[in-house]
Write a protein that holds these residues in place. Structure first.
Motif, short mmCIF file in Angstrom:
data_model
loop_
_atom_site.label_atom_id
_atom_site.label_comp_id
_atom_site.label_asym_id
_atom_site.label_seq_id
_atom_site.Cartn_x
_atom_site.Cartn_y
_atom_site.Cartn_z
N ILE A 87 52.07 41.40 42.26
CA ILE A 87 51.22 42.01 41.23
C ILE A 87 50.71 43.33 41.78
CG2 ILE A 87 49.09 41.78 39.91
CD1 ILE A 87 49.48 38.75 40.00
N SER A 88 50.96 44.42 41.06
CA SER A 88 50.45 45.72 41.52
C SER A 88 48.95 45.80 41.27
CB SER A 88 51.20 46.85 40.81
OG SER A 88 51.11 46.73 39.42
N GLU A 89 48.30 46.75 41.93
CA GLU A 89 46.86 46.90 41.80
C GLU A 89 46.48 47.39 40.41
OE1 GLU A 89 45.42 49.50 44.84
OE2 GLU A 89 45.59 47.95 46.39
N HIS A 90 45.38 46.85 39.90
CA HIS A 90 44.86 47.24 38.59
C HIS A 90 43.35 47.42 38.67
CE1 HIS A 90 48.73 45.58 37.48
NE2 HIS A 90 48.58 46.03 36.25
N LYS A 91 42.81 48.23 37.76
CA LYS A 91 41.36 48.31 37.57
C LYS A 91 40.98 47.27 36.54
CE LYS A 91 41.04 53.23 38.50
NZ LYS A 91 40.77 54.56 37.94
N VAL A 92 39.86 46.60 36.76
CA VAL A 92 39.40 45.56 35.85
C VAL A 92 37.95 45.85 35.49
CG1 VAL A 92 38.91 43.09 35.58
CG2 VAL A 92 40.97 43.84 36.81
N GLY A 93 37.67 45.84 34.19
CA GLY A 93 36.30 45.97 33.72
C GLY A 93 35.71 44.58 33.54
N VAL A 94 34.45 44.42 33.96
CA VAL A 94 33.76 43.13 33.85
C VAL A 94 32.46 43.35 33.10
CG1 VAL A 94 32.74 41.18 35.09
CG2 VAL A 94 34.77 42.34 36.02
N ILE A 95 32.25 42.54 32.07
CA ILE A 95 31.02 42.56 31.29
C ILE A 95 30.32 41.22 31.48
CG2 ILE A 95 30.02 42.64 28.97
CD1 ILE A 95 32.42 44.38 28.16
N SER A 96 29.04 41.25 31.81
CA SER A 96 28.25 40.01 31.88
C SER A 96 27.12 40.11 30.86
CB SER A 96 27.72 39.78 33.30
OG SER A 96 26.82 40.82 33.67
N TYR A 97 26.75 38.96 30.32
CA TYR A 97 25.77 38.93 29.24
C TYR A 97 24.92 37.68 29.35
CZ TYR A 97 24.05 38.06 24.51
OH TYR A 97 23.26 37.77 23.43
N SER A 98 23.63 37.84 29.19
CA SER A 98 22.74 36.67 29.10
C SER A 98 21.68 36.94 28.05
CB SER A 98 22.08 36.37 30.46
OG SER A 98 21.25 37.43 30.87
N LEU B 279 28.03 33.23 38.37
CA LEU B 279 26.66 32.93 38.78
C LEU B 279 25.73 33.99 38.22
CD1 LEU B 279 27.45 32.14 42.52
CD2 LEU B 279 27.16 30.49 40.66
N ALA B 280 24.43 33.87 38.49
CA ALA B 280 23.44 34.80 37.97
C ALA B 280 23.66 36.23 38.47
CB ALA B 280 22.04 34.33 38.34
N ASN B 281 24.24 36.37 39.67
CA ASN B 281 24.38 37.70 40.25
C ASN B 281 25.82 38.15 40.49
OD1 ASN B 281 24.86 35.86 42.28
ND2 ASN B 281 23.84 37.07 43.86
N SER B 282 26.81 37.28 40.20
CA SER B 282 28.19 37.65 40.53
C SER B 282 29.19 36.71 39.85
CB SER B 282 28.40 37.59 42.04
OG SER B 282 28.25 36.26 42.51
N CYS B 283 30.46 37.08 39.99
CA CYS B 283 31.56 36.21 39.59
C CYS B 283 32.78 36.59 40.42
CB CYS B 283 31.86 36.31 38.09
SG CYS B 283 32.61 37.88 37.59
N ASN B 284 33.83 35.82 40.32
CA ASN B 284 35.09 36.14 40.98
C ASN B 284 36.14 36.40 39.90
OD1 ASN B 284 34.01 35.69 43.52
ND2 ASN B 284 34.72 33.58 43.62
N ILE B 285 37.04 37.35 40.19
CA ILE B 285 38.14 37.64 39.27
C ILE B 285 39.45 37.74 40.05
CG2 ILE B 285 36.72 38.84 37.57
CD1 ILE B 285 37.77 41.50 38.76
N LYS B 286 40.55 37.51 39.36
CA LYS B 286 41.88 37.78 39.92
C LYS B 286 42.85 37.97 38.77
CE LYS B 286 44.04 33.23 40.51
NZ LYS B 286 44.73 32.38 41.49
N SER C 141 38.19 48.23 41.23
CA SER C 141 39.53 48.77 41.49
C SER C 141 40.27 47.91 42.49
CB SER C 141 39.42 50.20 42.04
OG SER C 141 38.84 51.05 41.09
N GLY C 142 41.59 48.01 42.49
CA GLY C 142 42.41 47.35 43.50
C GLY C 142 42.55 45.85 43.33
N VAL C 143 42.38 45.34 42.12
CA VAL C 143 42.48 43.89 41.89
C VAL C 143 43.95 43.49 41.82
CG1 VAL C 143 41.84 41.99 40.36
CG2 VAL C 143 40.28 43.94 40.66
N ARG C 144 44.27 42.39 42.48
CA ARG C 144 45.63 41.83 42.49
C ARG C 144 45.55 40.34 42.19
NH1 ARG C 144 49.85 44.59 45.86
NH2 ARG C 144 49.10 46.68 46.20
N GLY C 145 46.39 39.57 42.83
CA GLY C 145 46.46 38.13 42.56
C GLY C 145 45.56 37.27 43.42
#
Length: 157
Positions: free
Chosen positions: A142-153, A121-128, A74-78
Motif C-alpha cells: 500500500i503506497s502512502e496516503h494522507k488521511v483526514g480524521v474527524i472526531s465529534y462528541s 478514545l477521548a483524546n485519540s484513535c488509531n487508523i490504517k 500523512s504517510g499512512v499505510r497498512g
C-alpha cells in the motif's frame, strides 16, 4: 473531509477523495477490483448519492456546544498509526470518521484502499489503510496516503 455513499449499487462501493485543495476537490465512487468484469463493465454500478462534510483543521465548538475536530495525517499505510485529537473529548468514546485524501501511485488495484479505525478514545484513535484481500495476498504494498480524521462528541460545554 468525509464521504459516504447511499448504496444504490448492488454491491459494496465507496467514495474516493482525490485532488484536495483549499478551494476544491474531486471524488469518484469506486468498487473493489474483483467487482469489475473482464470487459471493464461494472456489475450493477448505478448512480450514487454522495454526502460529504468539510471541516477546517483544528477544534471547533459548535453553537450547540458540541465539539467537532479535524486533523490530517500523512504517510499512512497498512500499519496502525496513532492520531491525537487537538482537544480531549468529554466522552470516553467520541465518533471518529476517516477518509483517504490523497492518492499516490499508478491508479492500479494497489491504490484501491479504505481507512479502518480502532481504539477510539477521548483524546485519540488509531487508523490504517486496507486493500482488497487478493492484493494483500499477492504481496501488494500500500503506497502512502494522507488521511483526514474527524472526531465529534455531543454536548462538549
Amino acid at each position: 473531509m468525509n464521504l459516504s455513499t447511499k448504496q444504490n449499487t448492488a454491491y459494496i462501493a465507496f467514495a474516493k477523495l482525490r485532488k484536495v485543495y483549499t478551494h476544491k476537490f474531486a471524488f469518484e465512487v469506486q468498487d473493489w477490483e474483483y467487482q469489475t468484469l473482464t470487459d471493464g463493465d461494472k456489475m450493477g454500478m448505478k448512480d450514487e448519492t454522495v454526502s460529504y462534510l468539510i471541516v477546517e483543521a483544528g477544534a471547533h465548538i459548535l453553537s450547540t456546544g458540541e465539539l467537532l475536530q479535524a486533523t490530517k495525517v500523512s504517510g499512512v499505510r497498512g500499519d496502525w498509526v496513532g492520531v491525537d485529537f487537538p482537544l480531549v473529548h468529554e466522552t470516553d468514546k467520541p465518533l471518529a470518521f476517516a477518509q483517504v485524501q490523497h492518492r499516490n501511485g499508478t491508479g492500479s488495484a494497489y491504490d484501491t484502499v479504505i481507512v479502518r479505525t480502532e481504539k477510539v478514545l477521548a483524546n485519540s484513535c488509531n487508523i490504517k489503510l486496507q486493500t482488497e484481500q487478493f492484493v494483500a495476498a499477492a504481496g501488494g504494498a500500500i503506497s502512502e496516503h494522507k488521511v483526514g480524521v474527524i472526531s465529534y462528541s455531543p454536548n462538549f460545554v
